[in-house]
Design a protein around this motif. Structure first.
Motif: not given
Length: 695
Positions: A391-411
């Motif tokens: 579950a820890s790996a799932k949570a860490e990758v999910q956090q990265m996904v959320d950040r990259i989605k936000a970064a794409f939106a910012k761009r």
């Protein structure tokens, strides 16, 4: 990667040295571990410090690995995906070994896994049984007396074995491929897609190209067909092989090109049942659709609308005996791995050695493991993630996904050239992407699938039919945006354009793509670029034509779309210049969607990494700056060695450029130049105005 595609350095005193004008560091006389566990993440020993990053970034990041690594005899290629897949294979081997230690209930998933594996592994039983398992199929083909019966036989052979939207898989030996999801221009309505098929070789160019190597493969293919039919007891295998190749050549002439196949705008035609019969005469469509369990479907996505009528006409015009020969061969070809040794060996000699250059078959137990995993995807997948995906790996990758989605939106928000109406649509799309990490929320029920321990041929057919029935059961129902199109135990990732969704299977969330013990710069450069790549597929040359609901709709202003296309043209030209073999160039247009996703995805991953630092500088580790680790991790994630035959096939048919050129994507990102002090005059240097910026 999919609609597609380093470890630990030992702690040591870092020595800084100059490499082609940039400063990087290395460790001396210390071993590097073969597994995860250190903050650095990247593999210093894989570098070739004699190469300037600005001249050849791939050779710089992977040159040491290229020199020290050989392709195993039973592989057509090797690279970062192979490394991750070795983890998946080891885990699955352990999973199966534990499961096989005791008897399992045949009606349980564990029992089905055990029985499928045992039957596939037992080549002595397969050889002893001979052609008996296939006799019913071959006798039914031999009994075909007219075109109505032929149409029914073609229909009963159809399976859900293609995927034009998610994994750019167009190849099927059946005359038509079936794919089921929301229609391209029917939001909310799930339709059966009909695609061109019928070829035993990968695609039309293998039949039509004037290239000498392709002509040589045609001869080897005819020899393969003859060998299979001879082993099956055909009275005139040579004559039948000639008729089959002649028929498949006409089928290839009817096919749309690969470039046309990847243009969704050309595929957006919906035909009613009446229009299908009117537009494509020659086949008895009632007989075909009833046999295919599609008789009740009121409409179809005519994905290859130019090819379907031509294929139907061939059914009406070509001799019945030629079609019967073809059906018999394609039946055996599809099941070659579970038929007697002469057919298995002939299949590998052509598909493995002639097409891919692989000299040696993989061990049968590994073949059995992978065949079982492919046939019973969710059954194996659930057991796999229960044991191997924390579950820890799932949570860490999910956090990265959320950040990259936000970064794409910012761009997107920062684009000064895009009209407000286009920008609003783009932001709505990126913010509504549904992301699956690791595994699906629900699992397939295999309760109706009978798998026995002593009939590998019947098991393969049963699993394929079960998948087909699962897919066509969706017709007419609302689309499930959470549906997964890849099993968890697959080293890959995928963008699902009509679902506006992404899948990141558990098996890719390991080194060299993801290391929970590594510094974020490494993970954002490796798995972060993969995440960004898949997000960016929603905005590549095809994905950008779908709106947030998954409908194929042009939501751009003409001016914005023209600018977007101009950037794509520049990127295509950039890749056209790459020449992996003398006279053999990468096809920039064919690979454009993947290349756009690489550029935009890497930029979004870099933005997300910077955002994750919260304005603070990242640490230098063993002499490597954060930006250096980020870009090296990206380059090492594309480590690739291919046999020449495989490389030629990749260039001819695959929408993904070879890994060594995907690594050079860095030349379009401004921060890369600063990280490695890349100067004018170096081979990869691009003037700022020449760097392709997409999103």
């Amino acid at each position: 990667m999919v609609r597609s595609p380093l470890l630990l350095a030992a702690s040591a005193l870092a020595l800084t040295l100059s490499v082609g004008g940039c400063k990087v560091s290395t460790t001396e006389d210390k071993p590097v571990a073969a597994a995860s566990g250190g903050a650095l993440g990247i593999k210093p020993e894989a570098l070739d410090k004699s190469v300037a990053p600005g001249d050849d970034f791939y050779a710089f990041t992977n040159g040491g690995w290229m020199k020290s690594t050989e392709i195993p005899a039973d592989r057509s290629s090797i690279g970062a995906f192979y490394i991750a897949d070795q983890v998946r294979e080891k885990n699955t081997r352990e999973l199966f070994d534990n499961l096989l230690k005791s008897d399992q209930d045949a009606n349980s998933n564990e029992g089905r896994i055990a029985n499928y594996y045992k039957a596939y592994l037992n080549t002595d039983a397969i050889d002893k049984t001979g052609m008996a398992p296939a006799k019913v199929d071959l006798d039914a083909i031999a009994a075909i007396a007219d075109k109505k019966a032929l149409s029914a036989a073609i229909g009963s052979s159809l399976r859900a074995d293609v995927d034009p939207l998610n994994s750019t898989n167009f190849q099927t030996g059946n005359l038509f491929g079936i794919f089921v999801t929301q229609g391209l221009n029917t939001p909310g309505e799930t339709l059966p897609y009909i695609l061109q098929g019928g070829l035993g070789m990968p695609e039309r160019e293998y039949y039509l190209s004037a290239d000498g190597k392709m002509a040589d493969l045609r001869g080897k293919y005819q020899t393969y067909i003859q060998s299979v039919l001879q082993a099956a007891g055909y009275l005139d295998p040579a004559g039948a092989a000639g008729r089959i190749v002649a028929l498949e050549t006409k089928i290839a002439q009817a096919h749309a090109s690969r470039e046309e196949s990847e243009d969704f705008s050309k595929a957006a035609k919906v035909w009613t049942r009446a229009e299908l019969e009117k537009n494509a005469p020659g086949i008895d469509w009632t007989a075909l659709l009833d046999a295919a369990q599609l008789g009740g479907a009121p409409k179809f996505q005519a994905y290859h609308s130019t090819a379907i009528p031509k294929l139907a006409a061939l059914v009406g015009s070509e001799p019945l005996d030629a079609w019967k020969d073809w059906l018999a061969f394609q039946t055996l070809n599809a099941q070659a791995n579970v038929l007697p040794k002469p057919i298995r060996d002939a299949s590998f000699a052509f598909k493995g050695t002639a097409l891919q250059g692989t000299p040696q078959q993989r061990p049968r137990d590994i073949q059995a493991l992978n065949a079982t995993s492919n046939a019973l995807r969710d059954a194996v997948g659930k057991a796999y993630v229960d044991k191997y995906f924390p579950a820890s790996a799932k949570a860490e990758v999910q956090q990265m996904v959320d950040r990259i989605k936000a970064a794409f939106a910012k761009r997107v928000e920062a684009l000064d050239w895009m009209a407000p109406s286009t920008k609003q649509e783009a932001l709505a799309k990126v913010k509504s992407i549904v992301v699956g990490v690791g595994y699906p929320d629900s699992w397939r029920d295999y309760g109706a699938v009978t798998i026995t321990p002593d009939n590998a041929y019947a098991n393969a057919k049963a699993a394929s039919l079960a998948e087909y029935r699962h897919q066509i059961a969706k017709i007419g129902k609302p689309m499930d945006r959470a549906e997964w199109w890849m099993p968890p135990q697959l080293v890959n990732a995928v963008n699902l354009p009509v679902q506006n969704a992404l899948n990141f299977p558990a098996a890719i969330l390991v080194a060299p793509f993801f290391d929970p013990n590594a510094d974020p710069a490494y993970n954002y450069g490796a798995i972060g670029s993969v995440i960004g790549h898949e997000i960016s597929h929603s905005f590549d040359n095809n994905g950008a034509l779908f709106d947030s609901t998954g409908k194929l709709r042009n939501w751009w202003t003409p001016q914005d779309f023209a600018r977007f296309q101009k950037a794509g043209d520049a990127l295509a030209k950039q890749f056209d210049a790459y020449e992996p073999l003398p006279g053999l160039h990468v096809n920039g247009k064919l690979t454009l969607g993947e290349n756009i996703a690489d550029v935009a995805g890497l930029a979004a991953a870099y933005q997300a990494y910077q955002d994750s630092l919260g304005g603070k500088p990242g640490p230098t580790i063993d002499g490597f700056t954060p930006d250096q680790r980020f870009f090296i991790a990206y380059g090492q994630a594309w480590a690739t060695k291919m046999r020449e035959e495989t490389l030629r096939g990749r260039i001819a048919t695959d929408g993904h450029a070879p890994g060594q050129y995907r690594a050079q994507t860095v030349r379009n990102l401004d921060p890369w130049y600063g990280a490695f002090d890349v100067k004018p005059g170096q081979k990869l240097y691009l003037k700022p105005e020449e760097r392709v910026k997409v999103w």
